[in-house]
Design a protein around this motif. Structure first.
Motif, mmCIF file in Angstrom:
data_model
loop_
_atom_site.group_PDB
_atom_site.id
_atom_site.type_symbol
_atom_site.label_atom_id
_atom_site.label_comp_id
_atom_site.label_asym_id
_atom_site.label_seq_id
_atom_site.Cartn_x
_atom_site.Cartn_y
_atom_site.Cartn_z
ATOM 1 N N GLY A 276 0.785 -1.221 0.000
ATOM 2 C CA GLY A 276 0.000 0.000 0.000
ATOM 3 C C GLY A 276 0.817 1.271 0.000
ATOM 4 N N GLN A 277 2.083 1.177 -0.381
ATOM 5 C CA GLN A 277 2.936 2.365 -0.432
ATOM 6 C C GLN A 277 2.947 2.934 -1.849
ATOM 7 N N TYR A 278 2.753 4.240 -1.933
ATOM 8 C CA TYR A 278 2.596 4.921 -3.216
ATOM 9 C C TYR A 278 3.855 4.820 -4.072
ATOM 10 N N LEU A 279 3.654 4.562 -5.385
ATOM 11 C CA LEU A 279 4.767 4.467 -6.324
ATOM 12 C C LEU A 279 4.731 5.538 -7.410
ATOM 13 N N THR A 280 3.601 5.670 -8.107
ATOM 14 C CA THR A 280 3.528 6.628 -9.206
ATOM 15 C C THR A 280 2.070 6.829 -9.612
ATOM 16 N N THR A 281 1.851 7.698 -10.604
ATOM 17 C CA THR A 281 0.509 8.040 -11.075
ATOM 18 C C THR A 281 0.436 7.977 -12.591
ATOM 19 N N LEU A 282 -0.646 7.412 -13.102
ATOM 20 C CA LEU A 282 -0.972 7.488 -14.520
ATOM 21 C C LEU A 282 -1.965 8.618 -14.708
ATOM 22 N N GLY A 283 -1.770 9.375 -15.784
ATOM 23 C CA GLY A 283 -2.701 10.438 -16.105
ATOM 24 C C GLY A 283 -2.090 11.803 -15.913
ATOM 25 N N SER A 284 -2.316 12.656 -16.895
ATOM 26 C CA SER A 284 -1.747 14.002 -16.862
ATOM 27 C C SER A 284 -2.790 15.053 -16.529
ATOM 28 N N GLY A 285 -3.857 14.621 -15.840
ATOM 29 C CA GLY A 285 -4.868 15.572 -15.418
ATOM 30 C C GLY A 285 -6.179 15.421 -16.153
ATOM 31 N N PHE A 286 -7.126 16.252 -15.755
ATOM 32 C CA PHE A 286 -8.464 16.238 -16.347
ATOM 33 C C PHE A 286 -8.403 16.724 -17.791
ATOM 34 N N GLY A 287 -9.049 15.987 -18.693
ATOM 35 C CA GLY A 287 -9.091 16.405 -20.081
ATOM 36 C C GLY A 287 -9.398 15.246 -21.006
ATOM 37 N N SER A 288 -9.359 15.519 -22.299
ATOM 38 C CA SER A 288 -9.670 14.511 -23.311
ATOM 39 C C SER A 288 -8.490 14.219 -24.230
ATOM 40 N N GLY A 289 -7.311 14.757 -23.905
ATOM 41 C CA GLY A 289 -6.134 14.488 -24.706
ATOM 42 C C GLY A 289 -5.531 13.134 -24.381
ATOM 43 N N PRO A 290 -4.521 12.710 -25.162
ATOM 44 C CA PRO A 290 -3.856 11.444 -24.876
ATOM 45 C C PRO A 290 -3.276 11.427 -23.467
ATOM 46 N N GLY A 291 -3.590 10.383 -22.711
ATOM 47 C CA GLY A 291 -3.077 10.258 -21.356
ATOM 48 C C GLY A 291 -3.824 11.061 -20.316
ATOM 49 N N GLN A 292 -4.821 11.845 -20.722
ATOM 50 C CA GLN A 292 -5.661 12.559 -19.760
ATOM 51 C C GLN A 292 -6.913 11.741 -19.478
ATOM 52 N N PHE A 293 -7.561 12.025 -18.351
ATOM 53 C CA PHE A 293 -8.759 11.289 -17.966
ATOM 54 C C PHE A 293 -9.886 12.250 -17.602
ATOM 55 N N LYS A 294 -11.097 11.757 -17.814
ATOM 56 C CA LYS A 294 -12.306 12.454 -17.383
ATOM 57 C C LYS A 294 -13.188 11.421 -16.687
ATOM 58 N N TYR A 295 -13.062 11.364 -15.379
ATOM 59 C CA TYR A 295 -13.770 10.395 -14.569
ATOM 60 C C TYR A 295 -13.534 8.950 -15.043
ATOM 61 N N PRO A 296 -12.310 8.463 -14.928
ATOM 62 C CA PRO A 296 -12.047 7.068 -15.308
ATOM 63 C C PRO A 296 -12.806 6.110 -14.394
ATOM 64 N N THR A 297 -13.170 4.942 -14.938
ATOM 65 C CA THR A 297 -14.088 4.055 -14.224
ATOM 66 C C THR A 297 -13.634 2.603 -14.137
ATOM 67 N N GLY A 298 -12.645 2.180 -14.911
ATOM 68 C CA GLY A 298 -12.276 0.773 -14.891
ATOM 69 C C GLY A 298 -10.838 0.553 -15.300
ATOM 70 N N ILE A 299 -10.290 -0.609 -14.937
ATOM 71 C CA ILE A 299 -8.906 -0.917 -15.280
ATOM 72 C C ILE A 299 -8.709 -2.425 -15.305
ATOM 73 N N THR A 300 -7.852 -2.885 -16.218
ATOM 74 C CA THR A 300 -7.369 -4.263 -16.212
ATOM 75 C C THR A 300 -5.944 -4.257 -16.731
ATOM 76 N N ILE A 301 -5.208 -5.328 -16.431
ATOM 77 C CA ILE A 301 -3.797 -5.420 -16.790
ATOM 78 C C ILE A 301 -3.543 -6.820 -17.334
ATOM 79 N N ASP A 302 -2.847 -6.907 -18.483
ATOM 80 C CA ASP A 302 -2.614 -8.218 -19.074
ATOM 81 C C ASP A 302 -1.366 -8.878 -18.486
#
Length: 324
Positions: A276-302
């Motif tokens: 539970g120790q913080y490592l890093t963050t995905l996302g460059s802030g609120f928006g619709s550009g590449p790598g930005q998010f607007k209320y993200p809701t789900g995630i999976t990893i292969d």
């Protein structure tokens, strides 16, 4: 009581915003415990690189209306819960549309095989697909081709397969329900509250070996349980700093056992080690550009560690390189 989110402060929200608010149960955060300390960074890692995206608003195949959760099959196919379109959509890892699951016209969800606000999805080791109907409060099972198998009434905003069992989270019931693969309930645990092991509007769950990781949305934390429902760990508190959350909505684990938390109202994904120790963050802030998010809701990893994030407010899926 915490202040209302940006959506709730809007004077006249659009019908589509109202739909999304109904799907996620609103973003009002209340009753947080202030007793947990903020997680301190162990080491700052480079955020995973943006690799691409697919999807846009609409009802055609390959398009979404406020998509929610996402799961990956052993064959490497991605299954997206396309909530506003009452269906599941299946893609390859490049975003190529493959097929739809769920009977058409699922506007009431009463017919088995028809989905109504499909909010959660999971895949078991046999390739069976489990879909949750948020409005109908049930889980439906489909085989790997999308053929309906069975259904059961159970509180279910999200679902995961783990240790030969199926687990759901009931958002408004504040519980985790354990079921057999044939959807017979064997146990419930949780209950409303701020103590460790209690939940406040949980919305996401994932399997991590012999543990379950739960996104405790209004509790502004992540909780870890064993498969019998015993609380093992909790981390996070309300806020927008590293290791803090504002409506944590979904969770996933990578091959190195790192925990990824969809921090919805902070428009980012935070990464923690297994302690539970913080490592890093995905996302460059609120928006619709590449790598930005607007209320993200789900995630999976292969299996290779490639990350797929459902960017619900932008009606798309974004793909990121493995964490290095």
């Amino acid at each position: 009581m915490r202040s209302r989110s940006a959506w709730q402060r809007a004077v006249r929200p659009s019908p589509m915003i109202i739909l999304l608010m109904s799907l996620i149960g609103g973003l009002m955060a209340v009753g947080f415990s202030q007793t947990r300390s903020v997680i301190k960074p162990l080491s700052m890692l480079t955020p995973p690189a943006y690799l691409g995206e697919w999807g846009s608003f609409g009802s055609d195949t390959g398009k979404f209306q406020y998509p929610q959760k996402i799961a990956i099959t052993s064959a490497g196919e991605l299954v997206v819960a396309d909530a506003g379109n009452n269906r599941l959509q299946v893609f390859d890892t490049t975003g190529k549309f493959l097929r739809t699951i769920g009977l058409p016209g699922g506007t009431t969800g009463e017919q088995v095989g028809a989905l109504y606000n499909s909010s959660g999805v999971a895949v078991d080791s046999d390739g069976n697909i489990y879909a949750t109907d948020l409005r109908e409060e049930r889980v439906q099972v489909f085989d790997s081709t999308g053929k309906f198998v069975s259904a059961a009434k159970v509180p279910a905003a999200a679902v995961t397969a783990c240790g030969g069992a199926i687990f759901t989270v009931g958002k408004t019931e504040h519980v985790v329900t354990k079921l057999t693969p044939t959807l017979d309930t064997t146990k419930t645990f949780g209950g409303f509250g701020t103590a460790t092991g209690q939940l406040q509007f949980p919305t996401g769950i994932t399997c991590a070996g012999t543990s379950l990781i739960v996104a405790d949305m209004v509790g502004a934390r992540v909780q870890v349980f064993d498969l019998d429902g015993n609380a093992l760990q909790a981390f996070g508190t309300f806020g927008n700093g590293s290791g803090q959350f504002n409506n944590p909505y979904d969770v996933a684990v990578d091959p190195q056992h790192n925990i990824y938390v969809v921090d919805m109202s902070n428009h980012r994904v935070q990464v923690f080690n297994s302690q539970g120790q913080y490592l890093t963050t995905l996302g460059s802030g609120f928006g619709s550009g590449p790598g930005q998010f607007k209320y993200p809701t789900g995630i999976t990893i292969d299996r290779q560690g490639t990350i797929y994030v459902v960017d619900g407010g932008n009606h798309r899926v974004q793909k990121f390189a493995p964490l290095r």
